[in-house]
Design a protein around this motif. Structure first.
Motif, PDB file in Angstrom:
ATOM      1  N   ILE A   9      33.718 -17.893 -22.026  1.00 37.68           N
ATOM      2  CA  ILE A   9      33.371 -18.813 -20.937  1.00 37.68           C
ATOM      3  C   ILE A   9      31.855 -19.015 -20.993  1.00 37.68           C
ATOM      4  O   ILE A   9      31.097 -18.363 -20.271  1.00 37.68           O
ATOM      5  CB  ILE A   9      33.782 -18.270 -19.556  1.00 37.68           C
ATOM      6  N   PRO A  10      31.375 -19.884 -21.899  1.00 33.59           N
ATOM      7  CA  PRO A  10      29.935 -20.002 -22.147  1.00 33.59           C
ATOM      8  C   PRO A  10      29.121 -20.435 -20.927  1.00 33.59           C
ATOM      9  O   PRO A  10      27.970 -20.007 -20.772  1.00 33.59           O
ATOM     10  CB  PRO A  10      29.848 -21.046 -23.270  1.00 33.59           C
ATOM     11  N   GLU A  11      29.697 -21.272 -20.053  1.00 26.80           N
ATOM     12  CA  GLU A  11      28.942 -21.729 -18.878  1.00 26.80           C
ATOM     13  C   GLU A  11      28.600 -20.561 -17.954  1.00 26.80           C
ATOM     14  O   GLU A  11      27.469 -20.462 -17.453  1.00 26.80           O
ATOM     15  CB  GLU A  11      29.742 -22.790 -18.095  1.00 26.80           C
ATOM     16  N   ILE A  12      29.567 -19.675 -17.725  1.00 26.54           N
ATOM     17  CA  ILE A  12      29.322 -18.517 -16.866  1.00 26.54           C
ATOM     18  C   ILE A  12      28.313 -17.574 -17.509  1.00 26.54           C
ATOM     19  O   ILE A  12      27.433 -17.018 -16.837  1.00 26.54           O
ATOM     20  CB  ILE A  12      30.633 -17.766 -16.562  1.00 26.54           C
ATOM     21  N   ALA A  13      28.402 -17.398 -18.817  1.00 25.42           N
ATOM     22  CA  ALA A  13      27.448 -16.536 -19.532  1.00 25.42           C
ATOM     23  C   ALA A  13      26.031 -17.080 -19.398  1.00 25.42           C
ATOM     24  O   ALA A  13      25.079 -16.329 -19.161  1.00 25.42           O
ATOM     25  CB  ALA A  13      27.839 -16.428 -21.003  1.00 25.42           C
ATOM     26  N   THR A  14      25.889 -18.409 -19.519  1.00 26.27           N
ATOM     27  CA  THR A  14      24.569 -19.035 -19.396  1.00 26.27           C
ATOM     28  C   THR A  14      24.040 -18.889 -17.979  1.00 26.27           C
ATOM     29  O   THR A  14      22.873 -18.546 -17.774  1.00 26.27           O
ATOM     30  CB  THR A  14      24.644 -20.529 -19.768  1.00 26.27           C
ATOM     31  N   LEU A  15      24.885 -19.153 -16.983  1.00 23.31           N
ATOM     32  CA  LEU A  15      24.469 -19.012 -15.586  1.00 23.31           C
ATOM     33  C   LEU A  15      23.968 -17.602 -15.300  1.00 23.31           C
ATOM     34  O   LEU A  15      22.898 -17.415 -14.703  1.00 23.31           O
ATOM     35  CB  LEU A  15      25.629 -19.343 -14.644  1.00 23.31           C
ATOM     36  N   ALA A  16      24.726 -16.592 -15.733  1.00 23.60           N
ATOM     37  CA  ALA A  16      24.357 -15.201 -15.473  1.00 23.60           C
ATOM     38  C   ALA A  16      23.065 -14.832 -16.187  1.00 23.60           C
ATOM     39  O   ALA A  16      22.177 -14.186 -15.613  1.00 23.60           O
ATOM     40  CB  ALA A  16      25.487 -14.267 -15.902  1.00 23.60           C
ATOM     41  N   ALA A  17      22.907 -15.251 -17.454  1.00 22.05           N
ATOM     42  CA  ALA A  17      21.719 -14.900 -18.239  1.00 22.05           C
ATOM     43  C   ALA A  17      20.462 -15.540 -17.672  1.00 22.05           C
ATOM     44  O   ALA A  17      19.418 -14.892 -17.547  1.00 22.05           O
ATOM     45  CB  ALA A  17      21.917 -15.322 -19.693  1.00 22.05           C
ATOM     46  N   LYS A  18      20.553 -16.827 -17.313  1.00 22.92           N
ATOM     47  CA  LYS A  18      19.380 -17.538 -16.811  1.00 22.92           C
ATOM     48  C   LYS A  18      18.987 -17.047 -15.417  1.00 22.92           C
ATOM     49  O   LYS A  18      17.797 -16.899 -15.115  1.00 22.92           O
ATOM     50  CB  LYS A  18      19.638 -19.043 -16.780  1.00 22.92           C
ATOM     51  N   LEU A  19      19.979 -16.787 -14.576  1.00 24.09           N
ATOM     52  CA  LEU A  19      19.673 -16.272 -13.244  1.00 24.09           C
ATOM     53  C   LEU A  19      19.068 -14.877 -13.324  1.00 24.09           C
ATOM     54  O   LEU A  19      18.141 -14.543 -12.579  1.00 24.09           O
ATOM     55  CB  LEU A  19      20.933 -16.260 -12.376  1.00 24.09           C
TER      56      LEU A  19
END
Length: 234
Positions: free
Chosen positions: A53-63
């Motif tokens: 789930i790349p979108e969730i991974a990106t959200l978590a990493a950037k936040l």
């Protein structure tokens, strides 16, 4: 009288020690929950990656990146680091708004290592996203930074609905009332004025072509570093 003066001095020293301990305790305590959140976000990132789930991974990493800086003890970071955080924020919002806005920035090479109070550009970009582009089908945000004489100038421009006369008036009058969800505006303006003096801060204007431009001005010395704070000036 001398004995009373000595006792008063001892009392003041002990009182100051208690204040320092209390402040240290509160500072350490305030870091517990943010660090828990940071670790949780890191876990979310790896779970999302494992489940493709790349979108969730990106959200978590950037936040997590933004949170790590916000809870750090450092009050100043380089402009390059600040813009990396802003870019992380923009990627989060692009996912939220399904990529309906474009974010770009251009900072002059000589400004990259200038130290700025952390998280002073991100709230301005956030304001542009939430207020300027909220009702737009698509939009653009552009951040530009350059040196002008002995000042660092940071401009945040968008082609959204345009800032209201009321917000422009309150900024111009240094009105401390925080209304209409523009808290980030006034917090950044206050931080800059407290550190650099009343001649510096934010200026907002509506653009003739539509949209808003917010300008941040910060003094720098000859080496390109921040000028000393007002409280340190003789």
């Amino acid at each position: 009288a001398k004995m009373f003066s000595t006792q008063l001095g001892v009392y003041n020293v002990e009182y100051q020690k208690k204040l320092r301990k209390k402040a240290e305790f509160k500072a350490l305590q305030s870091q517990v929950n943010p660090h828990f959140l940071y670790n949780t976000l890191d876990t979310m990132k790896w779970v999302a990656k494992a489940n493709h789930i790349p979108e969730i991974a990106t959200l978590a990493a950037k936040l997590a990146k933004i949170l790590r800086t916000s809870i750090s003890s450092a009050q100043f970071i380089t402009l390059r680091e600040e813009m990396t955080l802003v870019e992380s924020y923009a990627k989060i919002q692009k996912i939220r708004f399904n990529g309906k806005f474009d974010f770009r920035y251009e900072i002059a090479p000589e400004t990259e290592e200038i130290l700025v109070p952390k998280l002073i550009v991100q709230p301005i970009v956030e304001n542009a996203v939430i207020h300027g582009l909220a009702d737009a089908d698509e939009g653009h945000i552009f951040v530009r930074a350059y040196l002008e004489r002995k000042e660092l100038v940071i401009e945040v421009s968008d082609d959204g609905c345009g800032i209201s006369d009321e917000v422009i008036r309150r900024l111009g009058n240094r009105d401390k009332e925080q209304k209409n969800g523009h808290i980030g505006f006034y917090n950044v303006d206050t931080i800059i004025r407290l550190h650099y003096g009343k001649d510096y801060g934010l200026r907002a204007e509506r653009l003739a072509a539509g949209g808003t431009k917010v300008t941040i001005r910060i003094p720098v010395n000859g080496s390109g570093q921040p000028a000393p704070s007002m409280e340190n000036r003789s």
